[in-house]
Design a protein around this motif. Structure first.
Motif, short mmCIF file in Angstrom:
data_model
loop_
_atom_site.label_atom_id
_atom_site.label_comp_id
_atom_site.label_asym_id
_atom_site.label_seq_id
_atom_site.Cartn_x
_atom_site.Cartn_y
_atom_site.Cartn_z
N GLU A 1 44.83 33.93 41.15
CA GLU A 1 43.40 34.12 40.91
C GLU A 1 43.16 34.04 39.41
O GLU A 1 43.90 34.63 38.62
CB GLU A 1 42.93 35.48 41.42
CG GLU A 1 41.46 35.75 41.15
CD GLU A 1 41.04 37.16 41.49
OE1 GLU A 1 39.87 37.51 41.23
OE2 GLU A 1 41.88 37.94 42.00
N GLN B 1 40.24 34.59 36.47
CA GLN B 1 38.92 35.05 36.05
C GLN B 1 38.68 34.56 34.62
O GLN B 1 39.60 34.58 33.79
CB GLN B 1 38.84 36.57 36.10
CG GLN B 1 39.08 37.16 37.48
CD GLN B 1 39.02 38.67 37.46
OE1 GLN B 1 37.95 39.27 37.37
NE2 GLN B 1 40.18 39.30 37.54
N GLN C 1 35.94 34.52 31.18
CA GLN C 1 34.74 35.04 30.51
C GLN C 1 34.69 34.51 29.08
O GLN C 1 35.58 34.82 28.28
CB GLN C 1 34.74 36.57 30.50
CG GLN C 1 33.52 37.19 29.84
CD GLN C 1 32.23 36.85 30.56
OE1 GLN C 1 32.15 36.92 31.79
NE2 GLN C 1 31.21 36.46 29.82
N TYR D 1 40.92 34.70 29.66
CA TYR D 1 41.36 34.53 31.04
C TYR D 1 42.14 35.75 31.52
O TYR D 1 42.92 36.33 30.76
CB TYR D 1 42.26 33.30 31.18
CG TYR D 1 41.57 31.98 30.93
CD1 TYR D 1 40.82 31.37 31.93
CD2 TYR D 1 41.67 31.35 29.70
CE1 TYR D 1 40.19 30.15 31.71
CE2 TYR D 1 41.04 30.13 29.46
CZ TYR D 1 40.31 29.54 30.48
OH TYR D 1 39.67 28.34 30.26
N ASP E 1 48.43 41.28 36.60
CA ASP E 1 47.44 40.63 35.75
C ASP E 1 48.02 40.23 34.40
O ASP E 1 48.62 41.06 33.71
CB ASP E 1 46.25 41.57 35.50
CG ASP E 1 45.60 42.05 36.79
OD1 ASP E 1 45.38 41.21 37.68
OD2 ASP E 1 45.31 43.26 36.89
N HIS F 1 38.17 44.36 34.76
CA HIS F 1 38.52 43.30 35.72
C HIS F 1 40.02 43.22 36.00
O HIS F 1 40.49 42.22 36.56
CB HIS F 1 38.01 41.95 35.21
CG HIS F 1 36.53 41.79 35.32
ND1 HIS F 1 35.66 42.35 34.41
CD2 HIS F 1 35.76 41.17 36.25
CE1 HIS F 1 34.42 42.06 34.76
NE2 HIS F 1 34.44 41.35 35.87
#
Length: 201
Positions: free
Chosen positions: A2, A4, A6, A16, A24, A40
């Protein structure tokens, strides 16, 4: 996997968060990235820098202090984290692991490969995870990183672009600014950029 994304700060630098097996990895935490990152993530294991420019490393120290996880940075760019050579007021940070050129790591069972593409900076690298490249400021959609900054080098950029042309496998590229693309797509325009850079030297 996954991913993410921003954009952070004035330069809209992509930060990222890559999640694999509930772990993560934070890539290029730029200006004011801390709050977004912390809100996040669930199980952070590392912070990775593609290179040392302030808009990619601004929140390194804050996240190191809060998350107690290691920071990986190309060794030739570590001085930028320490010295703030562009006088941006960047909070200083110290890498836990200095990446030496092309180097592979196993981070909590996640295989990470740094590919060294100097030119934009001396340590400038992409971070390869599986068939994904986090390309920092080396390759963008239809463009390349600048080679006219202090500590940049046009001759090294040409070598790096030729190196990228020699890679046969395709990768999805997530750049330091802008939208994603693919290596094969960018290989169609890299030869033009090589000639353009040559003409500026």
């Amino acid at each position: 996997m996954e991913i993410q994304i921003q954009p952070m700060g004035t330069y809209q630098t992509n930060c990222y968060i890559v999640t694999i097996d509930n772990k993560d990895i934070i890539i290029d935490p730029g200006v004011s990235a801390t709050q977004w990152v912390i809100s996040h993530i669930q199980n952070p294991v590392a912070i990775l820098n593609t290179h040392g420019h302030f808009d990619h490393v601004w929140s390194n120290r804050d996240l190191q202090n809060k998350l107690k996880i290691p920071l990986y940075t190309p060794k030739d760019d570590a001085f930028m984290l320490r010295d703030d050579p562009f006088n941006q007021g960047t909070p200083s940070s110290k890498p836990d692991i200095l990446v030496n050129g092309d180097e592979e790591f196993d981070i909590n069972g996640i295989k990470i490969k740094y590919r060294h593409f100097p030119g934009h900076t001396a340590g400038n690298s992409i971070i390869e995870i599986g068939d994904i490249w986090f390309s920092g400021d080396f390759l963008f959609e239809g463009s390349i990183g600048r080679w006219d900054f202090p500590y940049s080098n046009g001759e090294e950029m040409i070598k790096s672009l030729k190196k990228a042309m020699s890679i046969e496998k395709d990768f999805t590229l997530y750049p330091g600014h802008g939208i994603s693309t693919t290596l094969k797509k960018e290989q169609r325009v890299i030869p033009q950029w090589i000639e353009y850079v040559k003409n500026t030297l």
